[in-house]
Design a protein around this motif. Structure first.
Motif: not given
Length: 163
Positions: A88-90, A93-94, A118, A121
């Motif tokens: 996922s996007d999360v 990012n992690l 961000h 992101t």
């Protein structure tokens, strides 16, 4: 049957499609499902319009209104193409946050930007674009070396490290 309805804005494409769907749903002999494929942002509005049109007719269990993304997802699930779970996007990012922290000492220009909100992101978007266009880290590095702007060369070199 597959039917494409094309035309400019305001020519009645949506009204035509909804009338056809209503007619087919009210046909008691018909058993086939009906699919309407639309841009993502229009699906809710069109579903509401269809529900209002069929308010006294009992709803629409055989009609499916899909956005392009959801339609692709459904097809992949039906045909087995979605077996690999994706981040996922999360999750991306992690993962990027961890990669950035592991390579922090190697970075020159982007080292300062790491602490900004961000950052990961924005970095994920850059990486997504590079992958979309099939640009490899080697190609990116090669292109950076041809640039006259030294600051931009350093930024690209940092992105290559993170790739």
């Amino acid at each position: 049957m597959l039917k494409f309805i094309l035309g400019t804005a305001g020519t009645g494409k949506t009204t035509y499609c909804l009338e056809e769907i209503k007619k087919r749903l009210l046909d008691k002999q018909a058993k086939n499902n009906i699919f309407l494929l639309l841009p993502e942002h229009m699906t809710f509005q069109i579903e509401r319009q269809l529900a209002v049109m069929l308010e006294n007719e009992g709803g629409f269990t055989r009609a499916f209104i899909y956005g392009f993304r959801r339609f692709c997802y459904t097809l992949l699930n039906l045909e087995g193409g979605a077996l690999k779970p994706h981040l996922s996007d999360v999750g991306k990012n992690l993962l990027l946050r961890r990669i950035v922290s592991e390579h922090k000492r190697e970075l020159s220009v982007l080292r300062k930007a790491i602490e900004q909100r961000h950052f990961t992101t924005a970095l994920a978007e850059v990486i997504k674009e590079l992958k979309t266009y099939g640009i490899t880290p080697d190609e990116l590095q090669e292109a950076a070396e041809k640039l006259a702007d030294k600051a931009l060369q350093k930024k690209i070199a940092d992105i290559v490290i993170l790739l």
